[in-house]
Design a protein around this motif. Structure first.
Motif, PDB file in Angstrom:
ATOM      1  N   GLU A  67       0.744  -1.139   0.048  1.00 56.90           N
ATOM      2  CA  GLU A  67       0.012  -0.044   0.101  1.00 56.90           C
ATOM      3  C   GLU A  67       0.869   1.325  -0.112  1.00 56.90           C
ATOM      4  OE1 GLU A  67      -3.699  -1.877   2.502  1.00 56.90           O
ATOM      5  OE2 GLU A  67      -2.269  -0.738   3.475  1.00 56.90           O
ATOM      6  N   ASN A  95       2.390   2.027  -3.497  1.00 54.60           N
ATOM      7  CA  ASN A  95       1.359   2.482  -4.273  1.00 54.60           C
ATOM      8  C   ASN A  95       1.147   3.809  -4.221  1.00 54.60           C
ATOM      9  OD1 ASN A  95       1.034  -0.037  -5.684  1.00 54.60           O
ATOM     10  ND2 ASN A  95      -0.937  -0.702  -4.515  1.00 54.60           N
ATOM     11  N   GLY A 115      -2.162  -9.073  -6.226  1.00 55.88           N
ATOM     12  CA  GLY A 115      -3.326  -8.699  -5.609  1.00 55.88           C
ATOM     13  C   GLY A 115      -4.342  -9.722  -5.520  1.00 55.88           C
ATOM     14  N   THR A 129      -7.100  -8.800   2.414  1.00 58.12           N
ATOM     15  CA  THR A 129      -6.823  -8.599   0.588  1.00 58.12           C
ATOM     16  C   THR A 129      -5.801  -7.609   0.468  1.00 58.12           C
ATOM     17  OG1 THR A 129      -9.367  -8.904   0.418  1.00 58.12           O
ATOM     18  CG2 THR A 129      -8.231  -7.447  -1.317  1.00 58.12           C
ATOM     19  N   SER A 130      -4.974  -7.995  -0.308  1.00 52.82           N
ATOM     20  CA  SER A 130      -3.875  -7.208  -0.694  1.00 52.82           C
ATOM     21  C   SER A 130      -4.506  -6.521  -2.145  1.00 52.82           C
ATOM     22  CB  SER A 130      -2.547  -8.036  -1.258  1.00 52.82           C
ATOM     23  OG  SER A 130      -1.733  -7.203  -1.817  1.00 52.82           O
ATOM     24  N   PRO A 131      -4.100  -5.178  -2.162  1.00 53.46           N
ATOM     25  CA  PRO A 131      -4.509  -4.495  -3.567  1.00 53.46           C
ATOM     26  C   PRO A 131      -3.395  -4.733  -4.561  1.00 53.46           C
ATOM     27  CG  PRO A 131      -3.305  -2.932  -2.282  1.00 53.46           C
ATOM     28  CD  PRO A 131      -3.433  -4.423  -1.210  1.00 53.46           C
ATOM     29  N   GLY A 132      -2.504  -5.472  -4.273  1.00 57.85           N
ATOM     30  CA  GLY A 132      -1.393  -5.550  -5.326  1.00 57.85           C
ATOM     31  C   GLY A 132      -0.650  -4.447  -5.663  1.00 57.85           C
ATOM     32  N   GLY A 187      -0.583 -10.019 -12.452  1.00 53.67           N
ATOM     33  CA  GLY A 187      -0.840  -8.477 -11.700  1.00 53.67           C
ATOM     34  C   GLY A 187      -0.449  -7.445 -12.658  1.00 53.67           C
TER      35      GLY A 187
END
Length: 600
Positions: free
Chosen positions: A155, A158, A197, A253-256, A355
């Motif tokens: 995160e 990003n 993600g 949850t990972s946003p990737g 991804g």
């Protein structure tokens, strides 16, 4: 050699390893994606030129870093606060800084390094937490939170809009190994999902109950939910946190990553425990988890680890078999099976894990031939990345290069160097070479690379860190060697009598142990015959302060707790005073830096 780990760090590494704690490109595969020339946002470039100071600050340690609040007292758990940022240190051991270079500077590349994430299945039966009877640091109280902490790091990356020194946005992330901890297929799935993600459930075995050391009743380990048990860690101040184990194994949850990412393998990705034989697979997928052993057995296994003897896997196997009857019964889980190099490559090449790309994350179908975990990729215009595989396949935490790979590396460097030097120091010119600035990535750093025979490849001589340094110094286009493994921030100059043959080695600390750092890199041409490689440490997006009553068990709250527990590792808090981050964090000259070098 400058940059060698302190003895305490080396000793701790051994315990943690045991506890789970073109021409050239054609040889091993070249990543298919070609990154375009990176462009600087106009407003950021204007700000950089106007202030001549790093900006923006919010995403990096230039503005603020985690610090202890209050004084250290024995048996006291210390809370973290936001402290002042780390300074920018200009390092001129390899080239002198030219006046006005900021105004002449041409940005070339910007990217992020992750290293030593150690995503950990803490319920895996092959883990050797029992070594904590010999050293408190052999088991980490924060290990159950590795996934939550890594999601917060994704995160943060990003959220980085631009590098503070060049204004370029990060173009990719390179992870330099020990992405996994137990070399298991489920941890590989977690890692690929983290980076690309998706939903992760950081638990194995019984889906309704935690089955590990932290509710075992054995006082060697922190029991965050059991008030009546005065375990080793509560006695030194770690808190009671009802609901911790349920929260730690809850799905998140990972946003990737929103940018491409590349992968380099480490010893924990290649071997169970980072140093053991793949022949131990049956124990990993089985139903007996050993929590403690007699002192003599712990001593025998610790000795095998410290001496690096090949029989260490046999020693461990004997211990596991002898004490199977007293081991905890847990739920067997085939997802814990050990990951082979072939498995590692195939999983990276799965379109489900693409991804933000590229497919394979550096590896291509060509790498499957011979299970070669090394490749080249284009970082930016006239900037080449080279990822090498330094692992011993047969079982050892140290690293090396085989002769075939060393020769491949030499061919790769030569193909991108119109000027180089042969092994006898004679200048070699190749006007047909595709000149590029070269950045080399590996897991092991030079002091941890040795000449051991690899039992998995006995017919191939191995080459140590000194030999790799000697090879890289023959090619003036090499800017830096970037690596991990040590869990220490350390930046080492490798000078040469011919200045253009000098380069930097940048070793970055882990994201499982204090200080929980990753690194942002920016490369620029100063227009005066020198290059600047900027290194800026970053922390995860988790707030520095944890909840006052430890009652925030959200993914964000757990990520904050993950960092704070790491800062409170046994013996660490007592050895530091507020505002001083030495030891594993390195000095200020190992953190936020401008590394000057000569360009050719």
């Amino acid at each position: 050699m400058a940059g060698t780990e302190p003895a305490s760090a080396i000793n701790r590494r051994r315990f943690l390893l045991a506890s789970g704690a073109a021409v050239a490109a054609g040889a091993a595969g070249t990543a298919g994606a070609v990154l375009p020339r990176q462009r600087q946002h106009p407003s950021v470039r204007a700000a950089v030129r106007a202030t001549r100071r790093p900006a923006p600050y919010a995403a990096t340690t230039l503005e603020t870093t985690a610090r202890f609040g209050g004084a250290a007292h024995p048996g006291t758990y210390r809370r973290l606060v936001s402290g002042p940022g780390l300074p920018l240190v200009v390092r001129e051991e390899l080239a002198a800084p030219g006046t006005g270079r900021q105004d002449r500077r041409t940005p070339l590349a910007c990217f992020v390094q992750f290293t030593d994430l150690h995503l950990t299945d803490v319920q895996n039966p092959l883990r050797t937490e029992f070594l904590r009877s010999r050293a408190a640091s052999a088991w980490r109280p924060q290990e159950a939170l590795t996934v939550a902490g890594a999601v917060a790091l994704v995160e943060q990356v990003n959220a980085i809009g631009a590098g503070p020194h060049t204004g370029l946005p990060p173009a990719f992330v390179m992870t330099t190994g020990d992405n996994l901890d137990n070399n298991s297929m489920i941890e590989l799935e977690w890692f690929l999902t983290l980076m690309s993600g998706g939903r992760i459930t950081p638990g194995t075995g019984d889906p309704t109950a935690y089955e590990g050391v932290q509710n075992s009743g054995v006082p060697l380990y922190w029991h965050p939910q059991e008030a009546a048990l005065r375990d080793l860690d509560k006695r030194r101040g770690l808190p009671l946190i009802p609901g911790f184990l349920d929260a730690a194994t809850r799905s998140l949850t990972s946003p990737g990553l929103g940018i491409p990412w590349y992968s380099t393998a480490g010893n924990h990705d290649a071997l169970p425990g980072g140093c053991l034989s793949p022949a131990l697979n049956d124990f990993a997928v089985g139903s007996r988890k050993l929590l403690s052993v007699p002192a003599a057995d712990a001593a025998a296994y610790a000795t095998a680890l410290s001496t690096g003897d090949d029989p260490k896997s046999e020693v461990l196997k004997g211990i596991l078999e002898r004490h199977a009857a007293s081991a905890r019964t847990v739920t067997a889980d085939e997802r814990r099976r050990l990951c082979t190099p072939h498995d590692y490559l195939v999983a990276h090449l799965d379109p489900a894990h693409k991804g933000a790309g590229p497919l394979g994350h550096g590896y291509t179908e060509n790498n499957l031939d011979g299970e070669r975990l090394y490749y080249t990729f284009r970082i930016a215009e006239n900037v080449l990345g080279v990822s090498i595989d330094t692992t011993y396949r047969s079982g050892h935490y140290e690293g090396s290069l085989g002769t075939d790979q060393l020769r491949w590396l030499e061919r790769t460097l030569a193909a991108h160097s119109s000027r180089s030097y042969d092994a006898d120091g004679r200048l070699v010119r190749d006007p047909g070479a595709d000149d590029a600035h070269i950045l080399v990535f590996s897991h092991h750093h030079s002091p941890s690379m040795t000449r051991r025979t690899d039992a998995a490849r006995t017919d191939e001589p191995r080459h140590d860190g000194a030999e790799v340094i000697a090879l890289l110094s023959r090619f003036p286009n090499v800017v830096a060697w970037i690596n991990g493994h040590s869990h220490v921030n350390r930046i080492t100059p490798h000078p040469h009598a011919t200045p253009a043959r000098s380069f930097w080695e940048v070793n970055t600390a882990s994201h499982v142990d204090y200080p929980h750092h990753a690194r942002l890199f920016e490369l620029a041409d100063n227009g005066d015959g020198t290059l600047s490689l900027f290194t800026t440490l970053i922390e995860s997006a988790a707030p520095h302060r944890t909840a006052a009553d430890f009652d925030d068990l959200s993914a964000v709250g757990l990520a904050s707790l993950y960092r704070e527990l790491a800062y409170n590792a046994p013996g660490l808090a007592e050895s530091m005073t507020a505002g001083v981050n030495e030891g594993w964090a390195g000095g200020t000259h190992d953190g936020n830096t401008e590394l000057l070098g000569i360009t050719v």
